[in-house]
Design a protein around this motif. Structure first.
Motif, mmCIF file in Angstrom:
data_model
loop_
_atom_site.group_PDB
_atom_site.id
_atom_site.type_symbol
_atom_site.label_atom_id
_atom_site.label_comp_id
_atom_site.label_asym_id
_atom_site.label_seq_id
_atom_site.Cartn_x
_atom_site.Cartn_y
_atom_site.Cartn_z
ATOM 1 N N LEU A 114 0.809 -1.227 0.000
ATOM 2 C CA LEU A 114 0.000 0.000 0.000
ATOM 3 C C LEU A 114 0.839 1.272 0.000
ATOM 4 O O LEU A 114 0.326 2.354 0.282
ATOM 5 C CB LEU A 114 -0.926 0.009 1.219
ATOM 6 C CG LEU A 114 -2.034 -1.037 1.241
ATOM 7 C CD1 LEU A 114 -2.871 -0.903 2.502
ATOM 8 C CD2 LEU A 114 -2.917 -0.921 0.008
ATOM 9 N N VAL A 115 2.108 1.153 -0.304
ATOM 10 C CA VAL A 115 2.965 2.337 -0.328
ATOM 11 C C VAL A 115 2.397 3.409 -1.246
ATOM 12 O O VAL A 115 2.382 4.606 -0.918
ATOM 13 C CB VAL A 115 4.401 1.955 -0.756
ATOM 14 C CG1 VAL A 115 5.210 3.200 -1.102
ATOM 15 C CG2 VAL A 115 5.092 1.173 0.347
ATOM 16 N N ASP A 116 1.899 3.014 -2.409
ATOM 17 C CA ASP A 116 1.383 3.989 -3.377
ATOM 18 C C ASP A 116 0.010 4.522 -3.009
ATOM 19 O O ASP A 116 -0.486 5.450 -3.653
ATOM 20 C CB ASP A 116 1.332 3.365 -4.769
ATOM 21 C CG ASP A 116 2.721 3.091 -5.332
ATOM 22 O OD1 ASP A 116 3.650 3.842 -4.977
ATOM 23 O OD2 ASP A 116 2.883 2.132 -6.099
ATOM 24 N N ALA A 117 -0.635 3.955 -1.981
ATOM 25 C CA ALA A 117 -1.946 4.438 -1.563
ATOM 26 C C ALA A 117 -1.844 5.689 -0.701
ATOM 27 O O ALA A 117 -2.810 6.430 -0.547
ATOM 28 C CB ALA A 117 -2.694 3.352 -0.798
ATOM 29 N N SER A 118 -0.674 5.920 -0.132
ATOM 30 C CA SER A 118 -0.478 7.119 0.685
ATOM 31 C C SER A 118 -0.418 8.349 -0.210
ATOM 32 O O SER A 118 0.021 8.286 -1.367
ATOM 33 C CB SER A 118 0.817 7.003 1.491
ATOM 34 O OG SER A 118 1.084 8.210 2.183
ATOM 35 N N THR A 119 -0.839 9.485 0.325
ATOM 36 C CA THR A 119 -0.753 10.737 -0.426
ATOM 37 C C THR A 119 0.657 11.317 -0.378
ATOM 38 O O THR A 119 0.949 12.282 -1.085
ATOM 39 C CB THR A 119 -1.746 11.774 0.132
ATOM 40 O OG1 THR A 119 -1.538 11.916 1.539
ATOM 41 C CG2 THR A 119 -3.172 11.343 -0.127
ATOM 42 N N LEU A 120 1.528 10.741 0.451
ATOM 43 C CA LEU A 120 2.912 11.169 0.498
ATOM 44 C C LEU A 120 3.750 10.364 -0.490
ATOM 45 O O LEU A 120 3.362 9.281 -0.919
ATOM 46 C CB LEU A 120 3.486 11.023 1.911
ATOM 47 C CG LEU A 120 3.275 12.222 2.849
ATOM 48 C CD1 LEU A 120 1.804 12.394 3.181
ATOM 49 C CD2 LEU A 120 4.094 12.055 4.136
ATOM 50 N N LYS A 121 4.924 10.875 -0.824
ATOM 51 C CA LYS A 121 5.809 10.192 -1.749
ATOM 52 C C LYS A 121 6.226 8.838 -1.177
ATOM 53 O O LYS A 121 6.432 8.707 0.028
ATOM 54 C CB LYS A 121 7.049 11.046 -2.010
ATOM 55 C CG LYS A 121 6.766 12.365 -2.713
ATOM 56 C CD LYS A 121 8.040 13.181 -2.872
ATOM 57 C CE LYS A 121 7.765 14.511 -3.568
ATOM 58 N NZ LYS A 121 8.998 15.338 -3.672
ATOM 59 N N ARG A 233 6.558 15.478 7.157
ATOM 60 C CA ARG A 233 7.853 15.798 6.545
ATOM 61 C C ARG A 233 8.799 14.606 6.576
ATOM 62 O O ARG A 233 9.420 14.258 5.569
ATOM 63 C CB ARG A 233 8.498 16.982 7.274
ATOM 64 C CG ARG A 233 9.850 17.391 6.725
ATOM 65 C CD ARG A 233 10.402 18.593 7.483
ATOM 66 N NE ARG A 233 11.716 18.981 6.973
ATOM 67 C CZ ARG A 233 12.866 18.480 7.407
ATOM 68 N NH1 ARG A 233 12.863 17.557 8.377
ATOM 69 N NH2 ARG A 233 14.009 18.875 6.885
ATOM 70 N N ASN A 234 8.919 13.965 7.753
ATOM 71 C CA ASN A 234 9.869 12.867 7.917
ATOM 72 C C ASN A 234 9.361 11.909 8.993
ATOM 73 O O ASN A 234 9.913 11.834 10.087
ATOM 74 C CB ASN A 234 11.250 13.424 8.300
ATOM 75 C CG ASN A 234 12.281 12.322 8.473
ATOM 76 O OD1 ASN A 234 12.134 11.222 7.942
ATOM 77 N ND2 ASN A 234 13.338 12.616 9.223
ATOM 78 N N PRO A 235 8.299 11.162 8.711
ATOM 79 C CA PRO A 235 7.677 10.341 9.749
ATOM 80 C C PRO A 235 8.563 9.211 10.265
ATOM 81 O O PRO A 235 8.393 8.757 11.401
ATOM 82 C CB PRO A 235 6.422 9.781 9.066
ATOM 83 C CG PRO A 235 6.738 9.820 7.609
ATOM 84 C CD PRO A 235 7.589 11.043 7.422
ATOM 85 N N LYS A 236 9.513 8.750 9.467
ATOM 86 C CA LYS A 236 10.334 7.607 9.881
ATOM 87 C C LYS A 236 11.379 7.985 10.937
ATOM 88 O O LYS A 236 12.070 7.106 11.440
ATOM 89 C CB LYS A 236 10.983 6.959 8.663
ATOM 90 C CG LYS A 236 9.998 6.157 7.827
ATOM 91 C CD LYS A 236 10.663 5.386 6.706
ATOM 92 C CE LYS A 236 11.069 6.290 5.562
ATOM 93 N NZ LYS A 236 11.551 5.515 4.390
ATOM 94 N N GLN A 237 11.473 9.263 11.294
ATOM 95 C CA GLN A 237 12.351 9.653 12.397
ATOM 96 C C GLN A 237 11.794 9.182 13.736
ATOM 97 O O GLN A 237 12.514 9.099 14.720
ATOM 98 C CB GLN A 237 12.527 11.172 12.444
ATOM 99 C CG GLN A 237 11.275 11.938 12.865
ATOM 100 C CD GLN A 237 11.450 13.442 12.844
ATOM 101 O OE1 GLN A 237 12.038 14.020 13.756
ATOM 102 N NE2 GLN A 237 10.972 14.076 11.765
ATOM 103 N N PHE A 238 10.487 8.849 13.774
ATOM 104 C CA PHE A 238 9.827 8.475 15.026
ATOM 105 C C PHE A 238 9.754 6.957 15.177
ATOM 106 O O PHE A 238 9.601 6.223 14.203
ATOM 107 C CB PHE A 238 8.402 9.039 15.073
ATOM 108 C CG PHE A 238 8.326 10.530 15.016
ATOM 109 C CD1 PHE A 238 8.727 11.304 16.094
ATOM 110 C CD2 PHE A 238 7.835 11.176 13.881
ATOM 111 C CE1 PHE A 238 8.648 12.692 16.050
ATOM 112 C CE2 PHE A 238 7.743 12.554 13.822
ATOM 113 C CZ PHE A 238 8.160 13.321 14.911
ATOM 114 N N ASP A 239 9.840 6.510 16.420
ATOM 115 C CA ASP A 239 9.597 5.121 16.771
ATOM 116 C C ASP A 239 8.334 5.060 17.631
ATOM 117 O O ASP A 239 7.308 4.545 17.209
ATOM 118 C CB ASP A 239 10.796 4.540 17.512
ATOM 119 C CG ASP A 239 10.571 3.094 17.937
ATOM 120 O OD1 ASP A 239 9.839 2.378 17.222
ATOM 121 O OD2 ASP A 239 11.109 2.679 18.972
#
Length: 368
Positions: A114-121, A233-239
């Motif tokens: 579902l990566v392409d289902a997100s509105t983010l890149k 902006r950068n959601p993967k910075q969070f755990d």
């Protein structure tokens, strides 16, 4: 060993998605011999229509006695004219309050399919796996004084009070620290300590708890508005993110949309562990009752099914069974099966019941 569940389908699409959970529970009883004992009850608008109250004392009593409660959704335009304490949502708030469910766990996971289902890149959300821990029984939703008062001359004033105590902050922060230890060992605490005294107390108490008991966990702090910006902006910075009731409500819904659909995300609301180690717990999808599609067999059942997977993990210590259901969901999504909310070009659109049928068949295959 008998395991007890109370199912509260609620309103709108609630009965449709809960029906798929009931089928899944039956699968575990039949194929894995788990011996789930299941009762059903009314909550929200359904309870108002039947009993004149969004939650009866009898249903509340059942919720306090079972091992876990599964709730689908409450609310709808039919009941919007009622006073606050009589609206469907009051039933959910009563469950949270009387079960003392102070920690709400909301995962935001982006499935590869579902990566392409997100509105983010795609590069922003691919591999995303974060957890928001929201304090659930304090803050502005429960603070006193509250209400609407008449000031005269056509003026009225609405009042809600944001209030937190040391113990309320520390107990939810402790849950978040423990979760972080089991994941990436990173915790971000979010509040508005720059303009709110309750936020300043929150930061101070989290820092004190970190120093006393969790110095091994990497702790950071972020103002809630900045956290909202960083989530897109950068959601993967969070755990793991821990935050209060109001900001948690907002931030977790924002995080939900990173995954492509709010119809994909489960949640768990947990109480304190008793002497036997068990916690009161309520599991529910993040989505609402979606009355516009109710009765059409069009809703996405995955968030409700994944909420049951969380119950398997957190209330029954059945990790392998939880992983089985989660893996089945992922495998079905990889085949291109989609409900309307996550539909993409070139994929196969399906109904609520067909999605559940396919997931159950995949569980059969994984178990053979």
């Amino acid at each position: 060993m008998a395991r007890s569940l109370l199912l509260l389908p609620g309103d709108g699409i609630g009965p449709e998605v809960m029906r798929q959970v009931r089928r899944t529970i039956d699968w575990y009883n039949r194929r894995r011999g788990l011996d789930f004992g299941v009762e059903e009850g009314l909550v929200g608008g359904a309870s108002i229509d039947a009993h004149g109250a969004p939650l009866t004392d009898a249903t509340m009593d059942k919720a306090l006695k079972v091992d876990a409660v599964l709730l689908a959704a409450v609310g709808g335009p039919k009941w919007e004219g009622l006073t606050f304490e009589k609206r469907p949502e009051a039933g959910l708030l009563r469950l949270r309050k009387e079960m003392d469910l102070f920690a709400n766990l909301r995962p935001a996971v982006v499935f590869d399919a579902l990566v392409d289902a997100s509105t983010l890149k795609p590069e922003i959300v691919r591999g995303l796996d974060l957890m928001i821990v929201r304090e659930l029984t304090g803050g502005v939703y429960f603070g006193e004084p509250r209400g609407i008062e008449d000031l005269g001359n056509g003026e009225r004033r609405g009042i809600n009070t944001q209030v937190y105590t040391t113990s309320e902050i520390k107990r939810v922060a402790r849950v978040a620290f423990e979760l972080a230890r089991k994941r990436g060992n990173k915790l971000c605490s979010s509040e508005k300590s720059n303009v709110m005294e309750s936020g300043l107390l929150w930061r101070q108490e989290v820092i004190a708890l970190h120093k006393a008991d969790y110095a091994d966990v990497e702790l950071s702090h972020m103002l809630a508005d900045a956290c909202a910006m960083q989530l897109v902006r950068n959601p993967k910075q969070f755990d793991v993110i821990v935050t209060d009731n109001l900001f948690g409500d907002i931030l977790s819904d924002e995080a939900a949309m990173l995954t492509g659909s709010i119809g994909m995300l489960p949640s768990a609301s947990l109480g304190a562990a008793g002497a036997d180690g068990k916690r009161k717990a309520l599991y529910e999808p993040v989505h609402g009752s979606a009355p516009d599609i109710a009765g059409r067999d069009a809703a996405n059942p995955i968030a409700m099914l994944l909420s049951f997977a969380m119950a398997l993990r957190w209330s029954f210590d059945l990790e392998d069974e939880a992983v089985l259901l989660e893996t089945a969901v992922q495998n079905v999504l990889k085949t291109g099966m989609r409900t309307a909310d996550i539909m993409q070009p070139g994929m196969a659109k399906c109904s609520t019941s067909v999605m559940a049928d396919t997931i159950l068949r995949e569980m059969d295959k994984l178990s053979s």
